[in-house]
Motif scaffolding. Structure first.
Motif, PDB file in Angstrom:
ATOM      1  N   ASP A 292       8.120  -5.759  11.480  1.00 17.74           N
ATOM      2  CA  ASP A 292       7.465  -5.888  12.797  1.00 17.74           C
ATOM      3  C   ASP A 292       7.281  -7.339  13.228  1.00 17.74           C
ATOM      4  OD1 ASP A 292       7.320  -3.152  13.007  1.00 17.74           O
ATOM      5  OD2 ASP A 292       5.246  -3.014  12.278  1.00 17.74           O
ATOM      6  N   SER A 293       7.383  -8.259  12.280  1.00 16.84           N
ATOM      7  CA  SER A 293       7.150  -9.675  12.602  1.00 16.84           C
ATOM      8  C   SER A 293       8.337 -10.312  13.311  1.00 16.84           C
ATOM      9  CB  SER A 293       6.829 -10.466  11.332  1.00 16.84           C
ATOM     10  OG  SER A 293       7.971 -10.599  10.505  1.00 16.84           O
ATOM     11  N   ILE A 294       9.490  -9.624  13.309  1.00 19.44           N
ATOM     12  CA  ILE A 294      10.652 -10.138  14.030  1.00 19.44           C
ATOM     13  C   ILE A 294      11.155  -9.055  14.973  1.00 19.44           C
ATOM     14  CG2 ILE A 294      11.319 -11.736  12.198  1.00 19.44           C
ATOM     15  CD1 ILE A 294      13.417  -9.756  11.279  1.00 19.44           C
TER      16      ILE A 294
ATOM     17  N   ASN B  50       5.349  -4.361   7.888  1.00 18.63           N
ATOM     18  CA  ASN B  50       4.731  -5.506   8.571  1.00 18.63           C
ATOM     19  C   ASN B  50       5.730  -6.641   8.755  1.00 18.63           C
ATOM     20  OD1 ASN B  50       2.327  -4.083   8.573  1.00 18.63           O
ATOM     21  ND2 ASN B  50       1.492  -5.141   6.771  1.00 18.63           N
ATOM     22  N   ILE B  51       6.540  -6.871   7.740  1.00 20.35           N
ATOM     23  CA  ILE B  51       7.553  -7.940   7.828  1.00 20.35           C
ATOM     24  C   ILE B  51       8.580  -7.595   8.901  1.00 20.35           C
ATOM     25  CG2 ILE B  51       9.429  -9.105   6.586  1.00 20.35           C
ATOM     26  CD1 ILE B  51       7.762  -8.699   4.011  1.00 20.35           C
TER      27      ILE B  51
ATOM     28  N   SER C  65       8.793 -16.253   4.453  1.00 18.22           N
ATOM     29  CA  SER C  65       7.650 -16.815   5.171  1.00 18.22           C
ATOM     30  C   SER C  65       6.399 -15.964   4.975  1.00 18.22           C
ATOM     31  CB  SER C  65       7.992 -16.920   6.661  1.00 18.22           C
ATOM     32  OG  SER C  65       6.875 -17.369   7.401  1.00 18.22           O
ATOM     33  N   TYR C  66       6.546 -14.657   5.050  1.00 19.77           N
ATOM     34  CA  TYR C  66       5.419 -13.733   4.928  1.00 19.77           C
ATOM     35  C   TYR C  66       4.769 -13.844   3.546  1.00 19.77           C
ATOM     36  CZ  TYR C  66       2.798  -9.344   5.313  1.00 19.77           C
ATOM     37  OH  TYR C  66       1.806  -8.402   5.360  1.00 19.77           O
TER      38      TYR C  66
ATOM     39  N   ALA D  72      12.147 -14.033   7.195  1.00 19.38           N
ATOM     40  CA  ALA D  72      10.811 -13.537   7.542  1.00 19.38           C
ATOM     41  C   ALA D  72      10.042 -13.126   6.286  1.00 19.38           C
ATOM     42  CB  ALA D  72      10.936 -12.355   8.501  1.00 19.38           C
ATOM     43  N   THR D  73      10.740 -12.547   5.331  1.00 21.40           N
ATOM     44  CA  THR D  73      10.102 -12.130   4.074  1.00 21.40           C
ATOM     45  C   THR D  73       9.606 -13.340   3.296  1.00 21.40           C
ATOM     46  OG1 THR D  73      11.554 -10.197   3.940  1.00 21.40           O
ATOM     47  CG2 THR D  73      10.444 -10.863   1.912  1.00 21.40           C
TER      48      THR D  73
ATOM     49  N   THR E  86       2.233 -16.615   2.838  1.00 25.26           N
ATOM     50  CA  THR E  86       0.900 -16.574   3.444  1.00 25.26           C
ATOM     51  C   THR E  86      -0.090 -15.939   2.477  1.00 25.26           C
ATOM     52  OG1 THR E  86       1.335 -14.428   4.462  1.00 25.26           O
ATOM     53  CG2 THR E  86       1.874 -16.380   5.755  1.00 25.26           C
TER      54      THR E  86
ATOM     55  N   SER F  59      -0.758 -11.765   0.846  1.00 24.91           N
ATOM     56  CA  SER F  59       0.422 -10.939   1.101  1.00 24.91           C
ATOM     57  C   SER F  59       1.126 -10.665  -0.216  1.00 24.91           C
ATOM     58  CB  SER F  59       1.386 -11.642   2.062  1.00 24.91           C
ATOM     59  OG  SER F  59       1.932 -12.802   1.445  1.00 24.91           O
TER      60      SER F  59
END
Length: 581
Positions: free
Chosen positions: A547-549, A544-545, A572-573, A569-570, A576, A579
């Motif tokens: 795929d976020s970038i 998922n991480i 930030s993820y 990205a990790t 949330t 997660s």
């Protein structure tokens, strides 16, 4: 406590049936390891382990003329003969089951030693110390019968951690050594700091004794060299070499004598087949000793009897000539009685010298640079760690570290469970050295860039095992087509890089030599080896991480920018809700 060290202590406890608290068992274990390096006979280590009221000293022993002396009467008896030049050593130990070397505790140890050696101690002393004082007085009354007219002393301070030679700790040991030297009571004063690495190795050496005698046809001695008291080049019967040095009581080859060899037996290679054909050729077999490069053996204890031309080897290792040795063993029936082989026997206990000999004798053949990492003491400990962990987890999570090339070639292990030096280093480099971009490049790049960071002596073994287990579980997901894992296979190194953060629910870098690393890895290992395959959820979180970038190209994953973007990205993820862990 470290898992391998704990297993070793449990083995000692089982052998002697001790019923003691963990801290006392550690003292007994340390005393057994230390005394056993000087005394080869059987004894109960409880006899050299002091009681709780023996201030700052946990073990005390006397070795006189090769015997362990534990009473005043024994000491008097050994000096009652006309024999002189008796080797006499006093051994004093302290063992702390914690994993730190502390300056204050070393200083207290030194204080206890000086008080004891005053012969009129003021600190509390139990029965073993009091008896030891009487033995010491007997020794001092018989100095004329002692080698060098004065005894030696060996002082060891042990913990379950890793000795890192920090400046203040080094100074504390140097002060202890200086203070004992200034007493002018001893010829030789040796102070040792022993951590778990040293203790595990001593225990292994104690429990893996192999001895052999070999009749030499001809030989010549090499002059004494630094750290090499004696060495010989000899011509021996090839059949006797196989019988005496290679074959165990059940007729099997002694694989343990090749532990220090860079490569395991490779089987039917062109070189080995040529050795085989030479043995089967009547004319060539008679000149085998000049056609073959021979065998190199290193041993800590070598005895040569010149008159009979018999050499005795103890705890020997064949460091060069594994292929020749195995080919001789497999073609024993083809060996002619006249066939000879050249054997170089080297006596040394110095680890640096032995490593240089191994490196030099193997540099004449084409061996990949990374193979020399198998000689590092840490790589041996990591292999043992894998084996011990395999006993603790279910068989579905068993993995194996093939330290030496082709070591598991004839084992029936699933190939995906075996990690050689290259694969283990790629996984570890990505997951715990935070270099996934280098792991994604040509494999030898890791050894060019990170060679000083791999298999460091103060590294804990857990991160190496954890990264291998993560690799195995991810590969299993790819092979079983779970969660579209195959789609992300080219990003495996970057997945391992963030996997540890996802499991812990935050980005945190714990170094491999940190005291926190075992606990940190334990959580990851528990999830990876869980029967409900909970790890699949965490790998999916990694997907998922990713795929976020923007999905990287196969070229961009070899550069640091994608790694940096993925870490951002990790972070930030994981901030949330719902997660990570």
């Amino acid at each position: 406590m470290h898992i391998i060290l704990k297993k070793n202590i449990e083995e000692l406890q089982h052998q002697f049936g001790f019923d003691e608290e963990d801290s006392k068992l550690f003292e007994i274990f340390c005393n057994f390891c230390i005394v056993s390096t000087s005394f080869l006979g059987r004894y109960n280590p409880y006899l050299v382990t002091t009681q709780e009221d023996d201030a700052s000293i946990d073990g005390i022993a006397f070795i006189i003329d090769g015997d362990l002396i534990s009473t005043e009467d024994d000491a008097k008896q050994i000096f009652s003969t006309h024999k002189t030049g008796l080797d006499t050593k006093l051994i004093i130990t302290q063992a702390k089951s914690g994993d730190k070397f502390k300056k204050e505790e070393i200083a207290n140890f030194g204080l206890g030693i000086k008080d004891f050696l005053s012969l009129d101690p003021k600190l509390p002393n139990g029965s073993i110390n009091k008896e030891a004082l009487k033995i010491l007085e007997v020794i001092l009354n018989n100095l004329s019968k002692i080698r060098n007219k004065i005894p030696d002393i060996e002082i060891s301070y042990c913990t379950s951690g890793i000795y890192k030679e920090e400046r203040e700790i080094n100074a504390a040991f140097e002060i202890l050594e200086r203070d004992v030297e200034n007493l002018d009571m001893f010829n030789s004063v040796i102070v040792k700091a022993l951590g778990r690495t040293e203790l595990i190795k001593i225990w292994s050496n104690i429990n893996t004794t192999n001895e052999a005698k070999l009749q030499l046809r001809e030989y010549f001695g090499i002059p004494k060299m630094p750290n090499i008291p004696q060495s010989y080049i000899a011509l021996v019967s090839a059949k006797e070499f196989v019988d005496n040095l290679l074959t165990d009581d059940n007729g099997n080859i002694k694989n343990e004598v090749f532990e220090e060899n860079i490569r395991a037996y490779l089987g039917d290679t062109p070189v080995n087949n040529k050795i085989k054909s030479t043995l089967q050729d009547d004319s060539k077999s008679k000149i085998f000793s000049v056609l073959n490069n021979g065998i190199t053996i290193v041993t800590p204890e070598l005895t040569l009897t010149p008159n009979s031309k018999v050499i005795e080897l103890k705890n020997y290792q064949i460091i060069n000539g594994c292929q020749t040795s195995n080919t001789l063993f497999e073609n024993y029936d083809s060996i002619d009685e006249e066939t000879s082989i050249v054997v170089k026997c080297i006596e040394s206990t110095d680890e640096d010298s032995i490593s240089e000999i191994i490196s030099a004798t193997n540099s004449q053949t084409v061996i990949p640079f990374e193979s020399f990492f198998s000689l590092k003491e840490k790589s041996k400990l990591i292999q043992n760690y894998f084996n011990v962990k395999n006993e603790d987890v279910n068989s579905d999570s068993n993995i194996f570290f093939e330290r030496r090339e082709n070591e598991y070639k004839h084992k029936q292990y699933q190939q995906s469970r075996i990690f050689d030096i290259k694969l283990l280093c790629r996984a570890y480099n990505a997951m715990f050295l935070d270099q996934p971009h280098n792991s994604a490049r040509y494999v030898t790049k890791i050894f060019d860039v990170q060679k000083d960071e791999l298999f460091k002596l103060d590294d804990h073994e857990a991160p190496y095992y954890t990264s291998a287990l993560a690799h195995y579980k991810f590969s299993s997901m790819i092979n079983s087509k779970k969660s579209d894992a195959n789609k992300y296979s080219f990003l495996r190194w970057h997945i391992f890089f963030i996997f540890k953060h996802v499991i812990h629910g935050k980005v945190e870098n714990i170094k491999s030599n940190s005291n926190k690393i075992d606990k940190y890895c334990s959580k990851i290992i528990n999830i990876l080896s869980s029967s409900d395959k909970k790890y699949e959820y965490y790998f999916q979180e990694c997907f998922n991480i990713i795929d976020s970038i923007e999905l990287p190209t196969r070229d961009s994953i070899k550069r640091g920018k994608y790694q940096s973007d993925l870490l951002t990205a990790t972070t930030s993820y994981l901030k949330t809700p719902n997660s990570g862990s």
